[in-house]
Design an enzyme around this catalytic site. Structure first.
Site, PDB file in Angstrom:
ATOM      1  N   GLU A  23      72.021  22.442   1.737  1.00 61.17           N
ATOM      2  CA  GLU A  23      72.259  23.885   2.003  1.00 61.17           C
ATOM      3  C   GLU A  23      72.527  24.657   0.837  1.00 61.17           C
ATOM      4  O   GLU A  23      72.257  25.633   0.885  1.00 61.17           O
ATOM      5  CB  GLU A  23      73.715  23.653   2.853  1.00 61.17           C
ATOM      6  CG  GLU A  23      74.190  25.051   3.309  1.00 61.17           C
ATOM      7  CD  GLU A  23      73.494  25.833   4.228  1.00 61.17           C
ATOM      8  OE1 GLU A  23      72.437  25.611   4.684  1.00 61.17           O
ATOM      9  OE2 GLU A  23      73.915  26.883   4.503  1.00 61.17           O
ATOM     10  N   THR A  42      64.357  39.658   9.771  1.00 59.02           N
ATOM     11  CA  THR A  42      64.992  38.454   8.922  1.00 59.02           C
ATOM     12  C   THR A  42      65.051  37.228   9.830  1.00 59.02           C
ATOM     13  O   THR A  42      65.173  36.209   9.346  1.00 59.02           O
ATOM     14  CB  THR A  42      66.242  38.541   8.312  1.00 59.02           C
ATOM     15  OG1 THR A  42      66.735  37.725   7.298  1.00 59.02           O
ATOM     16  CG2 THR A  42      67.377  38.926   9.293  1.00 59.02           C
TER      17      THR A  42
HETATM   18  C1  DMJ Z   1      68.417  32.951  10.269  1.00 54.29           C
HETATM   19  O1  DMJ Z   1      69.194  33.561  11.507  1.00 54.29           O
HETATM   20  C2  DMJ Z   1      68.027  34.370   9.750  1.00 54.29           C
HETATM   21  O2  DMJ Z   1      66.932  34.023   8.706  1.00 54.29           O
HETATM   22  C3  DMJ Z   1      69.036  34.909   8.755  1.00 54.29           C
HETATM   23  O3  DMJ Z   1      68.672  35.961   8.045  1.00 54.29           O
HETATM   24  C4  DMJ Z   1      69.518  33.865   7.775  1.00 54.29           C
HETATM   25  N1  DMJ Z   1      69.677  32.606   8.474  1.00 54.29           N
HETATM   26  C5  DMJ Z   1      69.106  32.212   9.578  1.00 54.29           C
HETATM   27  C6  DMJ Z   1      68.269  30.884   9.123  1.00 54.29           C
HETATM   28  O4  DMJ Z   1      68.548  30.304   8.093  1.00 54.29           O
END
Ligand code: DMJ
Length: 650
Positions: A517, A628
């Site tokens: 992580e 994202t």
């Molecule tokens: C996802 O929900 C999206 O990528 C977000 O921007 C960041 N983290 C998680 C995955 O790790």
């Protein structure tokens, strides 16, 4: 004097005349109103205020993400098993300071701290324009239709025309067998990823249908508290992945569920950010890929429910929203001083611009442009954007800067806003490149072993740690390489490649070949986790995401090779009998599973792997940007769309 019995006057009760009683009651009610009114002028921190005023101004105690998806949504007290160690910043600051190194120009911090204390009022006044605009936008939010009808400002564009949109795509878009690689080994790898998706989906369907995620060890569903009563996160997150993989039976089941069972009339408390990136993003992509009206209808209904979150003095939304009719919103209980989070309010732009595109209602774009405007104007320490901002004053609340959790996707959305606007959004472009310049000057570091990484910045002190989340930045810097100063193109491509290499190292230095992580570059560590609490892997996509972008940009075969290593590691350590699960320690050869198949595994990790082993035409970067959560949103070709408007149908 009101209580004195007057001579010769008949009285009752306390000895007061009726008219005196009336005056007394009038006075008393005036006093009560005055005291209550005064509460509004107290600072947020005063307890009395929290007791008496509504949630909109006050953080609840137990809101947060239960399923450990993002650092900054995880500080809940409900699921400690999942939350352990997922909360950077929580209680870390003081213990870390010892190991941090001081940067030369940190007088800024002292200056800013004084300034914040002394000149809050003028700063607030400076923002008056923004606040007024936020106020206007707020009105629109609470009564979008009324606003539309009465102000004359909101012009509803003609209904979105899907056929015209399709004609503006440069690459033959949709359909299912797209992007099939011609060489058999790559095709085999792609088929393997498709099989993984089917396996993950089938198990979700069998054991957790309609719930948010699958718990693969206990073979049941998980609901969590991130989505405020919304259900089926894995379904909405999977729609586009199923579709592009040609898993049509599964896609049709998913579509049918959205049509018949996705209930948007819930009353729960949801993360604005998570609902936006997964549900709004997922439905938007499904619509753009398929043209199915149901997705458009649902996403527009949902979009409207998010608008009240912007009802703040600055128009910066709070993190948590009640999706019911009350539309109240408030800040995360763990976010200092009722602040909003950069990565949350800074990760709405792409989806909200598309909500305007589909609805013809400019209110969505106005909301996000207002956020942009404030961020553009506000003073930034060394040009950096701290992670916490007050939605009331519009000032930074703390000076923690991170390209990982809490900050990450804000930067991503700047460059992607530019790309999604068909490279017309010059403001987004400027903001992105100057943020990147500040990041390079202050955060980018080289380890003694020669690895490039992005450190975190805590008020001028560097924390030599990089989160898995920050590994998306290889891809981000890569896709922005072409549009900065031409002489910097190669520099950006090199930086992108170096970061991606470092993130790959964090994988290859573990026993499982999956990355932790967070990994560190101090006390002799090089891209390894030094704390037990940082050793887990929850099926996150960011490293693979960067492989995919770097492959598309360079066609260097090593990225496909690294992606394949990840497939093998996922199969070996995360695949269990009934789905895929995160693991608790990437350095332990025999895995301890966390019993959670995150929805982003289906939406992002597997989609990026599939794209990595496909030809570039599949969701071409010329036509699409990925939100994202890896939901593709089309580039808006305004000129082409207008031309289409003008051309009468043949
Ligand atoms: C996802 O929900 C999206 O990528 C977000 O921007 C960041 N983290 C998680 C995955 O790790």
């Amino acid at each position: 004097m009101f209580f004195r019995k007057l001579p010769g006057v008949s009285a009752s009760g306390m000895g007061l005349r009726l008219s005196q009683k009336f005056v007394f009651l009038l006075f008393l009610s005036g006093l009560v109103t005055l005291c209550f009114g005064a509460l509004f002028f107290l600072p947020d921190s005063v307890r009395l205020k929290r007791i008496f005023l509504s949630k909109t101004d006050n953080p609840p105690v137990t809101v947060g993400s239960e399923n450990g998806v993002r650092d900054h949504t995880k500080k809940t007290i409900r699921d400690p098993e999942h939350l352990r160690g997922i909360t950077p910043g929580k209680g870390e600051t003081s213990t870390k300071l010892k190991s941090l190194s001081r940067k030369p120009s940190d007088a800024y911090e002292a200056r800013t701290a004084e300034k914040t204390a002394e000149s809050r009022v003028p700063e607030v006044l400076n923002q008056a324009r923004g606040i007024n605009e936020a106020g206007r936008a707020r009105d629109a939010a609470t009564a979008p239709e009324k606003q539309t009808a009465s102000s004359g400002r909101v012009e509803h564009s003609p209904a979105f025309d899907y056929e015209k949109f399709k004609k503006c795509l440069l690459k033959p878009p949709l359909g299912t067998e797209q992007g099939k690689p011609s060489d058999p080994p790559t095709l085999q790898r792609r088929d393997k990823v498709k099989e993984m998706m089917k396996f993950a989906w089938d198990n979700y369907k069998r054991y957790a249908w309609g719930k948010n995620e699958l718990r693969p060890l206990t073979r049941n569903g998980h609901i969590g508290n991130m989505f405020g009563g919304l259900r089926g996160a894995s379904i909405v997150d999977s729609l586009d992945t199923l579709y592009i993989m040609g898993l049509m039976e599964e896609y049709n089941d998913a579509k049918e569920w959205v049509e018949n069972s996705l209930d948007l009339n819930t009353n729960g408390e949801a993360s604005l950010f998570e609902v936006n990136i997964r549900y709004v993003g997922g439905l938007l992509s499904a619509y753009y890929l398929t043209g199915e009206e149901v997705f458009k209808r649902k996403v527009l209904e949902l979009g409207e429910k998010l608008l009240p979150a912007f009802n703040t003095p600055t128009g910066i939304p709070r993190g948590v929203i009640n999706l019911g009719s009350s539309g109240t919103s408030w800040s995360w209980g763990w976010a200092s001083a009722g602040s909003s989070i950069l990565a949350e309010f800074g990760t709405l732009h792409l989806e909200f611009v598309h909500l305007t595109e589909l609805s013809g209602n400019p209110v969505y774009t106005e909301k996000v442009m207002n956020i942009r405007k404030l961020l553009n104007k506000i003073e930034k320490p060394h040009g950096l954007y701290p992670n916490f901002l007050s939605p009331v004053s519009g000032n930074w609340v703390q000076h923690h800067v991170s390209i990982g959790g809490l900050g990450d996707s804000f930067y991503e959305y700047l460059i992607k806003s530019y790309l999604m606007s068909d490279k017309t959004d010059e403001e987004a472009k400027r903001m992105y490149y100057s943020a990147l310049q500040a990041i390079e000057a202050n955060l980018v570091q080289k380890s003694p072993g020669g690895l490039t990484y992005m450190a975190e910045w805590r008020g001028g002190l560097l924390d030599h740690k990089m989160g898995h989340l920050a590994c998306f930045s290889g891809g981000m810097v890569g896709i922005g390489a072409d549009d900065g100063a031409p002489e910097k193109r190669q520099h950006y491509l090199d930086l992108a490649a170096e970061i991606t290499h470092t993130c790959h190292e964090s994988y290859s230095r573990s026993a499982t070949k999956l990355g932790p992580e967070a990994f560190r570059f101090d006390s002799g560590a090089e891209a390894t986790a030094t704390r037990l609490s940082d050793r887990y892997y929850i099926l996150r996509p960011e490293v693979i995401e960067s492989y995919m972008y770097m492959w598309r940009l360079t066609h260097d075969p090593k990225y496909r090779q690294w992606g394949w290593e990840a497939v093998e590691a996922l199969e070996r350590h995360c695949r269990v009998e009934a789905g895929f699960s995160g693991i608790r320690d990437v350095y332990a050869a025999s895995a301890s599973h966390d019993n959670m198949q995150q929805s982003f595994f289906l939406s992002e990790t597997l989609k990026y792997l599939y794209l990595l082993f496909s030809d570039d035409e599949l969701l071409s970067l010329e036509d699409w940007v990925f939100n994202t959560e890896a939901h593709p949103l089309p580039v808006i070709r305004r000129g082409c769309l207008q031309e289409q408007e003008e051309t009468p149908p043949q």
